[in-house]
Design an enzyme around this catalytic site. Structure first.
Site, PDB file in Angstrom:
ATOM      1  CB  CYS A 127      25.683  73.396  73.915  1.00 44.52           C
ATOM      2  SG  CYS A 127      25.278  72.920  75.699  1.00 44.52           S
ATOM      3  CG  HIS A 267      28.712  70.426  72.652  1.00 44.28           C
ATOM      4  ND1 HIS A 267      29.220  71.672  73.138  1.00 44.28           N
ATOM      5  CD2 HIS A 267      27.898  70.070  73.543  1.00 44.28           C
ATOM      6  CE1 HIS A 267      28.781  71.846  74.462  1.00 44.28           C
ATOM      7  NE2 HIS A 267      27.744  70.852  74.651  1.00 44.28           N
ATOM      8  CG  ASN A 297      28.146  70.976  78.392  1.00 48.36           C
ATOM      9  OD1 ASN A 297      28.482  71.970  77.580  1.00 48.36           O
ATOM     10  ND2 ASN A 297      27.066  70.365  78.257  1.00 48.36           N
TER      11      ASN A 297
HETATM   12  N1  ACO Z   1      27.339  60.127  90.550  1.00 51.37           N
HETATM   13  C1  ACO Z   1      26.949  58.951  90.983  1.00 51.37           C
HETATM   14  N2  ACO Z   1      25.741  58.118  90.213  1.00 51.37           N
HETATM   15  C2  ACO Z   1      25.073  58.775  89.562  1.00 51.37           C
HETATM   16  C3  ACO Z   1      25.730  60.451  89.163  1.00 51.37           C
HETATM   17  C4  ACO Z   1      26.676  60.625  89.653  1.00 51.37           C
HETATM   18  N3  ACO Z   1      27.254  62.180  89.563  1.00 51.37           N
HETATM   19  N4  ACO Z   1      24.634  60.907  88.229  1.00 51.37           N
HETATM   20  C5  ACO Z   1      23.659  59.992  88.287  1.00 51.37           C
HETATM   21  N5  ACO Z   1      23.995  58.780  88.888  1.00 51.37           N
HETATM   22  C6  ACO Z   1      23.468  57.514  88.845  1.00 51.37           C
HETATM   23  C7  ACO Z   1      21.851  57.667  88.543  1.00 51.37           C
HETATM   24  O1  ACO Z   1      21.121  57.919  89.583  1.00 51.37           O
HETATM   25  C8  ACO Z   1      21.681  56.155  88.145  1.00 51.37           C
HETATM   26  O2  ACO Z   1      21.342  55.467  89.145  1.00 51.37           O
HETATM   27  P1  ACO Z   1      19.995  54.162  89.316  1.00 51.37           P
HETATM   28  O3  ACO Z   1      20.198  53.426  88.139  1.00 51.37           O
HETATM   29  O4  ACO Z   1      20.250  53.830  90.515  1.00 51.37           O
HETATM   30  O5  ACO Z   1      18.904  55.181  89.216  1.00 51.37           O
HETATM   31  C9  ACO Z   1      22.976  55.604  87.659  1.00 51.37           C
HETATM   32  O6  ACO Z   1      23.802  56.429  87.796  1.00 51.37           O
HETATM   33  C10 ACO Z   1      22.862  55.475  86.061  1.00 51.37           C
HETATM   34  O7  ACO Z   1      22.524  56.777  85.430  1.00 51.37           O
HETATM   35  P2  ACO Z   1      22.235  56.874  83.855  1.00 51.37           P
HETATM   36  O8  ACO Z   1      21.299  58.038  83.710  1.00 51.37           O
HETATM   37  O9  ACO Z   1      21.850  55.681  83.399  1.00 51.37           O
HETATM   38  O10 ACO Z   1      23.763  57.057  83.588  1.00 51.37           O
HETATM   39  P3  ACO Z   1      24.138  57.427  82.017  1.00 51.37           P
HETATM   40  O11 ACO Z   1      25.042  56.425  81.479  1.00 51.37           O
HETATM   41  O12 ACO Z   1      23.108  57.917  80.967  1.00 51.37           O
HETATM   42  O13 ACO Z   1      25.055  58.743  82.064  1.00 51.37           O
HETATM   43  C11 ACO Z   1      24.979  61.137  81.621  1.00 51.37           C
HETATM   44  C12 ACO Z   1      24.505  59.725  82.546  1.00 51.37           C
HETATM   45  C13 ACO Z   1      26.401  61.282  82.048  1.00 51.37           C
HETATM   46  C14 ACO Z   1      24.270  62.037  82.129  1.00 51.37           C
HETATM   47  C15 ACO Z   1      24.675  60.869  80.344  1.00 51.37           C
HETATM   48  O14 ACO Z   1      23.378  60.314  80.132  1.00 51.37           O
HETATM   49  C16 ACO Z   1      24.981  61.976  79.353  1.00 51.37           C
HETATM   50  O15 ACO Z   1      25.896  62.354  79.386  1.00 51.37           O
HETATM   51  N6  ACO Z   1      23.815  62.671  78.616  1.00 51.37           N
HETATM   52  C17 ACO Z   1      24.096  63.794  77.974  1.00 51.37           C
HETATM   53  C18 ACO Z   1      24.141  64.843  78.592  1.00 51.37           C
HETATM   54  C19 ACO Z   1      24.627  66.103  77.948  1.00 51.37           C
HETATM   55  O16 ACO Z   1      25.484  66.207  77.144  1.00 51.37           O
HETATM   56  N7  ACO Z   1      24.023  67.390  78.351  1.00 51.37           N
HETATM   57  C20 ACO Z   1      24.340  68.554  77.948  1.00 51.37           C
HETATM   58  C21 ACO Z   1      23.864  68.784  76.486  1.00 51.37           C
HETATM   59  S1  ACO Z   1      24.348  70.235  75.676  1.00 51.37           S
HETATM   60  C22 ACO Z   1      23.521  71.579  76.579  1.00 51.37           C
HETATM   61  O17 ACO Z   1      22.973  72.276  75.901  1.00 51.37           O
HETATM   62  C23 ACO Z   1      23.966  71.963  77.928  1.00 51.37           C
END
Ligand code: ACO
Length: 340
Positions: A127, A267, A297
């Site tokens: 990214c 980003h 993203n």
């Molecule tokens: N729908 C419903 N529930 C979901 C989903 C979904 N799409 N995805 C995950 N969950 C659930 C999980 O299974 C978890 O359930 P559990 O507690 O029963 O295990 C719960 O939701 C909470 O999950 P968390 O991982 O704690 O959620 P979080 O608040 O951390 O949000 C997210 C997750 C959105 C992925 C966040 O961590 C994030 O944005 N991280 C950065 C990701 C990113 O930016 N990646 C790209 C970087 S750049 C590149 O190079 C591509």
């Protein structure tokens, strides 16, 4: 009142200023909404919106390649820059989803746009790639090696998305953005850049299959190794820390203060990450450009598309200091300040 930049290490070193003289972007027609996704995996519009700020994303057609999207964005940037494709000396494509492992996607773009005098290569920094490529192009122009560079960020992340994994499939989309950089003798231009990496974290955001380590075979084809694997929470934490540090460094090195920045283009991965950075930098929300709600993203394309939208909508104006800051797998991060 806007401060003049102090004599920064970068501007003191520069013998030639480098300006962004044209921008362009392209996103595919097909829209995939959160409602659509909720019919594919166990998720909801409410979960996706509150956790990420994303409402919809674009999905390229099956036969639409990264270079197809890149070429469309590039032609718009070239038109705005009022140059001909033959004038481009250097053509860089930042991407994590090249058309093929080789030749470079930049070579496919070269053929599609007729940039027959350009040296072409891809930049692999996930990214963060668009700003890595801006820095590389700037170095070549500053040194006098080249006069004009076309820098493209383009990704078809939906081609490496695991559509059965709700943790990742709701986050990504496709698109391309481009910028033409040139030496035009004006005082405006790129005034501060920096980039960094930390290979200790190669295992929190990666695609394990399809490279020399684990080629895809008939035996492992069912394991989804050719899709994005991500530790979301860890990526989130690292993204905020790295982008904040990179943004502060760019502002310092430009000899500016946070108040001098007219527009921040971060980003576009997650609205919560964007808001955390804005708050910790002390930048008012209205100065932070956001389009993650419409595109998700799009990886290397994200800041490039946002820059073009900010430019064409008049959100950034001549003389504004624009801060771009990115983060990606690697880990990689970069920041750039441009006097528009
Ligand atoms: N729908 C419903 N529930 C979901 C989903 C979904 N799409 N995805 C995950 N969950 C659930 C999980 O299974 C978890 O359930 P559990 O507690 O029963 O295990 C719960 O939701 C909470 O999950 P968390 O991982 O704690 O959620 P979080 O608040 O951390 O949000 C997210 C997750 C959105 C992925 C966040 O961590 C994030 O944005 N991280 C950065 C990701 C990113 O930016 N990646 C790209 C970087 S750049 C590149 O190079 C591509």
């Amino acid at each position: 009142m806007k401060q003049q930049p102090r004599s920064s290490p970068r501007s003191a070193r520069n013998q030639r200023t480098v300006s962004i003289i044209g921008t362009g972007s392209y996103t595919p027609e097909k829209i995939l909404t959160n409602e659509d996704l909720s019919r594919m995996v166990d998720t909801s519009d409410e979960w996706i919106t509150t956790r990420t700020g994303i409402k919809e994303r674009r999905v390229a057609a099956k036969d639409e390649t990264t270079s197809d999207m890149a070429a469309k964005a590039a032609l718009k940037a070239i038109e705005q820059a009022k140059i001909s494709p033959e004038e481009i000396d250097l053509l860089l494509v930042a991407t994590a989803t090249p058309d093929m492992i080789f030749p470079a996607t930049a070579c496919f773009v070269q053929k599609k746009i007729g940039a027959k005098n350009a040296a072409c290569l891809d930049v692999s920094a996930a990214c963060a790639g668009f700003l890595f490529a801006i820095e590389i192009a700037q170095q070549f122009i500053t040194s006098g090696t080249y006069d004009t560079a076309l820098v493209i960020g383009a990704d078809k992340l939906t081609s490496i998305t695991n559509w059965t994994d709700r943790n990742t499939c709701v986050l990504f989309g496709d698109g391309a953005g481009a910028a033409v950089l040139g030496h035009r003798g004006s005082a405006h231009g790129v005034i501060s850049t920096n980039m960094g990496s930390d290979g200790e974290y190669t295992d929190i955001l990666f695609m394990p299959g399809g490279g020399s380590k684990t080629p895809i075979t008939a035996q492992n084809a069912h394991l989804n190794l050719q899709t994005i694997h991500m530790s979301g929470k860890e990526v989130y934490k690292q993204a905020v820390t790295a982008m904040l540090a990179a943004a502060r460094r760019a502002i310092d090195e430009a000899g500016l203060t946070v108040d001098d920045i007219a527009c921040v283009i971060p980003h576009q991965a997650n609205l919560r990450i964007i808001e955390a950075i804005g708050e910790r930098l002390g930048i008012p929300r209205e100065k932070v450009f956001v389009n993650v709600d419409r595109y998700g993203n799009t990886s290397a394309a994200a800041v490039a598309i946002a820059l073009d939208e900010a430019n064409r909508s008049g959100r950034i104006k001549s003389g504004d200091y624009v801060l771009m800051v990115v983060f990606g797998g690697g880990l990689t991060w970069a920041s750039t300040i441009v006097e528009w």
